[in-house]
Design a protein around this motif. Structure first.
Motif, PDB file in Angstrom:
ATOM      1  N   THR A   1       0.436  15.924  -2.260  1.00  0.00           N
ATOM      2  CA  THR A   1      -1.001  15.730  -2.489  1.00  0.00           C
ATOM      3  C   THR A   1      -1.762  17.041  -2.544  1.00  0.00           C
ATOM      4  OG1 THR A   1      -1.409  15.463  -0.100  1.00  0.00           O
ATOM      5  CG2 THR A   1      -0.937  13.473  -1.363  1.00  0.00           C
ATOM      6  N   VAL A   2      -1.082  18.169  -2.292  1.00  0.00           N
ATOM      7  CA  VAL A   2      -1.748  19.475  -2.374  1.00  0.00           C
ATOM      8  C   VAL A   2      -2.278  19.723  -3.783  1.00  0.00           C
ATOM      9  CG1 VAL A   2      -1.369  21.968  -2.205  1.00  0.00           C
ATOM     10  CG2 VAL A   2      -0.389  20.441  -0.496  1.00  0.00           C
ATOM     11  N   THR A   3      -1.537  19.269  -4.798  1.00  0.00           N
ATOM     12  CA  THR A   3      -1.973  19.450  -6.188  1.00  0.00           C
ATOM     13  C   THR A   3      -2.166  18.134  -6.919  1.00  0.00           C
ATOM     14  OG1 THR A   3       0.323  19.595  -6.967  1.00  0.00           O
ATOM     15  CG2 THR A   3      -0.762  21.655  -6.352  1.00  0.00           C
ATOM     16  N   ARG A   4      -2.039  17.001  -6.225  1.00  0.00           N
ATOM     17  CA  ARG A   4      -2.126  15.708  -6.891  1.00  0.00           C
ATOM     18  C   ARG A   4      -3.126  14.785  -6.193  1.00  0.00           C
ATOM     19  NH1 ARG A   4       2.118  14.596 -10.501  1.00  0.00           N
ATOM     20  NH2 ARG A   4       0.871  12.724 -10.878  1.00  0.00           N
ATOM     21  N   PRO A   5      -4.417  14.963  -6.423  1.00  0.00           N
ATOM     22  CA  PRO A   5      -5.393  14.050  -5.817  1.00  0.00           C
ATOM     23  C   PRO A   5      -5.294  12.629  -6.344  1.00  0.00           C
ATOM     24  CG  PRO A   5      -6.462  15.535  -7.375  1.00  0.00           C
ATOM     25  CD  PRO A   5      -5.061  16.030  -7.211  1.00  0.00           C
ATOM     26  N   ASP A   6      -4.595  12.414  -7.468  1.00  0.00           N
ATOM     27  CA  ASP A   6      -4.482  11.074  -8.021  1.00  0.00           C
ATOM     28  C   ASP A   6      -3.582  10.172  -7.189  1.00  0.00           C
ATOM     29  OD1 ASP A   6      -2.431  12.810  -8.762  1.00  0.00           O
ATOM     30  OD2 ASP A   6      -1.860  11.580 -10.474  1.00  0.00           O
ATOM     31  N   ILE A   7      -2.749  10.724  -6.309  1.00  0.00           N
ATOM     32  CA  ILE A   7      -1.860   9.898  -5.492  1.00  0.00           C
ATOM     33  C   ILE A   7      -2.256   9.902  -4.021  1.00  0.00           C
ATOM     34  CG2 ILE A   7       0.043  10.377  -7.072  1.00  0.00           C
ATOM     35  CD1 ILE A   7       1.230  12.175  -4.852  1.00  0.00           C
ATOM     36  N   ILE A   8      -3.358  10.541  -3.691  1.00  0.00           N
ATOM     37  CA  ILE A   8      -3.698  10.719  -2.278  1.00  0.00           C
ATOM     38  C   ILE A   8      -4.014   9.390  -1.598  1.00  0.00           C
ATOM     39  CG2 ILE A   8      -6.146  11.180  -2.743  1.00  0.00           C
ATOM     40  CD1 ILE A   8      -6.057  13.202  -0.445  1.00  0.00           C
ATOM     41  N   TYR A   9      -4.623   8.445  -2.331  1.00  0.00           N
ATOM     42  CA  TYR A   9      -4.920   7.145  -1.721  1.00  0.00           C
ATOM     43  C   TYR A   9      -3.636   6.390  -1.415  1.00  0.00           C
ATOM     44  CZ  TYR A   9      -6.308   2.285  -1.233  1.00  0.00           C
ATOM     45  OH  TYR A   9      -6.458   0.998  -0.770  1.00  0.00           O
ATOM     46  N   THR A  10      -2.711   6.368  -2.355  1.00  0.00           N
ATOM     47  CA  THR A  10      -1.457   5.662  -2.143  1.00  0.00           C
ATOM     48  C   THR A  10      -0.677   6.260  -0.988  1.00  0.00           C
ATOM     49  OG1 THR A  10      -1.373   5.175  -4.514  1.00  0.00           O
ATOM     50  CG2 THR A  10       0.656   4.879  -3.263  1.00  0.00           C
ATOM     51  N   VAL A  11      -0.608   7.576  -0.921  1.00  0.00           N
ATOM     52  CA  VAL A  11       0.106   8.231   0.170  1.00  0.00           C
ATOM     53  C   VAL A  11      -0.566   7.952   1.501  1.00  0.00           C
ATOM     54  CG1 VAL A  11       0.827  10.466   1.086  1.00  0.00           C
ATOM     55  CG2 VAL A  11       1.011  10.014  -1.357  1.00  0.00           C
ATOM     56  N   ASN A  12      -1.902   7.892   1.511  1.00  0.00           N
ATOM     57  CA  ASN A  12      -2.629   7.574   2.737  1.00  0.00           C
ATOM     58  C   ASN A  12      -2.282   6.181   3.239  1.00  0.00           C
ATOM     59  OD1 ASN A  12      -5.405   6.064   3.697  1.00  0.00           O
ATOM     60  ND2 ASN A  12      -5.203   8.088   4.612  1.00  0.00           N
ATOM     61  N   ILE A  13      -2.173   5.216   2.328  1.00  0.00           N
ATOM     62  CA  ILE A  13      -1.817   3.854   2.720  1.00  0.00           C
ATOM     63  C   ILE A  13      -0.388   3.807   3.242  1.00  0.00           C
ATOM     64  CG2 ILE A  13      -1.464   1.507   1.882  1.00  0.00           C
ATOM     65  CD1 ILE A  13      -4.381   2.261   2.188  1.00  0.00           C
TER      66      ILE A  13
END
Length: 416
Positions: free
Chosen positions: A184-196
């Motif tokens: 997620t350091v360079t990919r804000p598009d997956i930050i929600y999924t990783v958070n879940i």
């Protein structure tokens, strides 16, 4: 980098056995890999930089800055690796010569790879991605040949800690999610999924692993995607803040998200489940605004140390008009008297003209990408506004398609 230590007490290294196992050993030099070595190395290196006239940034103690005759040089240190950049190229050779007199260093040339992040340079700007890191994750998880997916998570998917059977080997799930967190350091598009996914590390179940595999399918389709920082972009900051009210089906807490841009490029983003249950969506939005305000405040300190402070109030886009009224007008006592005092930092920063809240339409709220699972069309619409690029998909003639939330253009970017 070999760093001398004055004193260090440690246990014998693995594989070295003596009859008297209670002995410890006094080291005259630090051994690479020991916990003490990193602290001692940072102490020695930072002391050397201060002797050379550098000062440590108060916003980031790993950033060292030196201003000399209108020119500046910056050193970012991570353990025994560091990056040097400057406004005057002659300064780097001087600093390197001084460092070589005290340490054994190796010059790796122009920055191309650092801590798993690939860097591509051109006159048009800077491109950051983690393609090799993604490919390694796919290989280790056995998903190199998986079918690509259009989104990182199914729309409106609700995960909880009771549905599905527990995994026989939860360590594989935990290891995979740990690798995805760094992505997620360079990919804000997956930050929600990783958070879940990271909320079920204690007892992962099969639906959680299936959602993680879906994310891997999306990464397979976008492995070359990264962030582009345009050299012609302005340095005017702007922020977007939003939330998904009571989105957690287990705790009924809201999910907060923000994204801060410098010109057209995102420089900071985050998604987080709130610590308390809010009584209304304006209250939850107000809490989200407080978290984003703290990040803007920190970035203002960092930019000031870099020599380019925020002069004008930061435009702050929010789609809840009531929350904006609460932030700008503290008269709403009945609605805010139970909210923690630290949340009222929002009103303080507005009074100090650090931020300027602006009402934005909900369909134009970029941060929806980091607060909820969207359908395919909405997801790609918001993702196109985050200065994403994919070097693996040329538009013809060696050009790179460049899309920002301000305009769309085609630039030719020759990579070094």
């Amino acid at each position: 980098m070999a760093i001398l230590m004055k004193k260090c007490i440690c246990f014998p290294p693995p594989g070295y056995h003596r009859k008297m196992e209670t002995f410890v050993y006094k080291l005259h030099k630090s051994l690479y890999g020991l916990k003490q070595a990193f602290r001692q190395g940072f102490s020695q290196f930072s002391t050397a930089l201060r002797d050379m006239g550098f000062t440590s940034s108060q916003a980031n103690h790993s950033l060292f800055i030196q201003h000399h005759n209108g020119a500046s040089i910056f050193i970012l240190l991570y353990v025994d690796d560091f990056i040097i950049t400057r406004t005057d190229s002659s300064l780097i050779s001087v600093v390197q010569d001084q460092l070589c007199q005290r340490f054994h260093i190796k010059d790796l040339g122009i920055l191309k790879y650092f801590l798993g992040i690939e860097v591509a340079h051109s006159k048009a700007g800077l491109y950051l991605c983690q393609r090799k890191y993604i490919l390694d994750i796919l290989k280790d998880s056995g998903h190199t040949a998986c079918c690509p997916a259009d989104t990182p998570m199914e729309s409106h998917l609700q995960l909880n800690d009771s549905d599905g059977s527990p995994l026989d080997d939860p360590s594989s799930y935990r290891c995979l999610v740990g690798l995805l967190i760094y992505l997620t350091v360079t990919r804000p598009d997956i930050i929600y999924t990783v958070n879940i996914l990271s909320q079920f590390m204690h007892q992962p179940r099969q639906p959680h692993m299936d959602a993680a595999y879906c994310l891997l399918c999306y990464l397979k389709a976008t492995s070359g995607q990264g962030l582009f920082f345009s050299s012609t972009s302005t340095l005017h900051p702007q922020a977007y803040c939003d939330l998904d009210c009571a989105s957690c089906s287990m705790t009924r807490r809201s999910t907060t998200g923000y994204c801060i841009f410098l010109g057209t490029s995102p420089i900071s983003w985050k998604t987080k489940k709130q610590n308390t249950i809010s009584r209304s969506s304006p209250e939850a939005e107000y809490r989200a605004m407080a978290m984003a305000t703290c990040e803007i405040t920190w970035l203002s300190y960092l930019m000031r140390d870099l020599g380019d402070p925020f002069i004008e109030p930061v435009p702050w886009h929010c789609d809840n008009q009531v929350a904006i009224h609460i932030a700008t007008n503290p008269v709403f006592h009945k609605r805010t008297k139970h909210i923690e005092i630290d949340c009222h930092v929002v009103h303080e920063k507005i009074t100090q003209s650090m931020i300027h809240p602006i009402k934005v339409a909900s369909d134009l709220q970029i941060v929806d990408l980091v607060t909820k699972a969207l359908d395919c069309d909405s997801f790609h619409q918001h993702a196109s506004k985050l200065s994403f690029r994919n070097l693996q998909v040329p538009t013809g003639g060696g050009s790179l398609s460049v899309t920002t939330h301000a305009h769309t253009a085609s630039l030719s970017i020759p990579l070094d």
